[in-house]
Design a protein around this motif. Structure first.
Motif, mmCIF file in Angstrom:
data_model
loop_
_atom_site.group_PDB
_atom_site.id
_atom_site.type_symbol
_atom_site.label_atom_id
_atom_site.label_comp_id
_atom_site.label_asym_id
_atom_site.label_seq_id
_atom_site.Cartn_x
_atom_site.Cartn_y
_atom_site.Cartn_z
ATOM 1 N N UNK A 14 0.805 -1.223 0.000
ATOM 2 C CA UNK A 14 0.000 0.000 0.000
ATOM 3 C C UNK A 14 0.843 1.281 0.000
ATOM 4 N N UNK A 15 1.937 1.382 0.746
ATOM 5 C CA UNK A 15 2.725 2.617 0.658
ATOM 6 C C UNK A 15 3.223 2.913 -0.766
ATOM 7 N N UNK A 16 3.700 1.915 -1.459
ATOM 8 C CA UNK A 16 4.167 2.118 -2.839
ATOM 9 C C UNK A 16 2.999 2.438 -3.758
ATOM 10 N N UNK A 17 1.890 1.757 -3.577
ATOM 11 C CA UNK A 17 0.682 2.023 -4.368
ATOM 12 C C UNK A 17 0.232 3.469 -4.146
ATOM 13 N N UNK A 60 6.572 -5.881 -9.647
ATOM 14 C CA UNK A 60 7.686 -5.673 -8.735
ATOM 15 C C UNK A 60 8.985 -5.771 -9.527
ATOM 16 N N UNK A 61 9.837 -4.761 -9.378
ATOM 17 C CA UNK A 61 11.126 -4.771 -10.056
ATOM 18 C C UNK A 61 12.059 -5.791 -9.433
ATOM 19 N N UNK A 65 11.115 -3.407 -5.546
ATOM 20 C CA UNK A 65 10.311 -2.193 -5.523
ATOM 21 C C UNK A 65 9.058 -2.360 -6.381
ATOM 22 N N UNK A 66 7.912 -1.948 -5.862
ATOM 23 C CA UNK A 66 6.674 -1.975 -6.638
ATOM 24 C C UNK A 66 6.726 -0.806 -7.618
#
Length: 187
Positions: A14-17, A60-61, A65-66
């Motif tokens: 959720x933080x990356x989203x 996801x890389x 990382x998303x």
């Protein structure tokens, strides 16, 4: 970045989203929101989406990382629409043009079909949003209409483009209500 993995989204994403969506709200017309929601609101939206049995995935890389996400959600909330979903795809700016959007959409279509949905609708902000329109065309979506000058953002009127893709048998057969009772929304 060329290597990435598509996987189901989790609460930890959720933080990356939230960050990816914030950029989309502030700099693009893919969404007509004007103020980016905070992480708590994005977490509520995430939980509501997956809690109703809709697919939610991330790219996801190789570094973990998303870099993008996609989900399907109710096209409309009336029960007769329960077999139709609307897709949403968002990418981090650095992830654009690398095939990640195509991979997310392809997988989202697969999961939505496996879940028993029969139609997917793309609601695209801006008839000039060529990358999104091309992405959906390449996935087999067809143009079904344009709501002209239906959104107002960044000091200008924006068209809303509607595209549609039948999933599985689409409307050629009746859905099997017993096979997919799964969610509160779809009951």
């Amino acid at each position: 970045m060329t290597a990435f993995t598509i996987r189901p989204a989790t609460r930890a994403d959720v933080p990356a989203i939230t960050s990816i969506y914030e950029h989309a709200v502030l700099h693009g017309t893919a969404t007509y929101e004007l103020t980016p929601p905070d992480e708590a609101e994005m977490a509520n939206r995430f939980e509501a989406t997956i809690g109703q049995g809709y697919p939610y995935i991330v790219a996801e890389g190789s570094d973990g990382t998303v870099v993008g996400y996609a989900y399907a959600n109710a096209f409309r909330t009336r029960p007769a629409y329960r077999w139709s979903v609307e897709d949403s795809i968002y990418l981090a700016p650095e992830a654009k043009g690398q095939g990640i959007g195509r991979a997310l959409l392809t997988r989202l279509v697969e999961v939505a079909t496996e879940s028993g949905f029969r139609q997917m609708v793309a609601v695209i902000g801006g008839s000039d949003h060529a990358p999104s329109i091309k992405l959906h065309e390449r996935a087999g979506f067809r143009m079904i209409g344009i709501f002209e000058k239906s959104g107002f953002k960044f000091g200008r009127w924006i068209d809303t483009v509607l595209m549609q893709l039948p999933l599985g048998e689409g409307g050629d057969s009746l859905p099997d209500e017993a096979a997919y009772p799964g969610t509160l929304y779809r009951r």
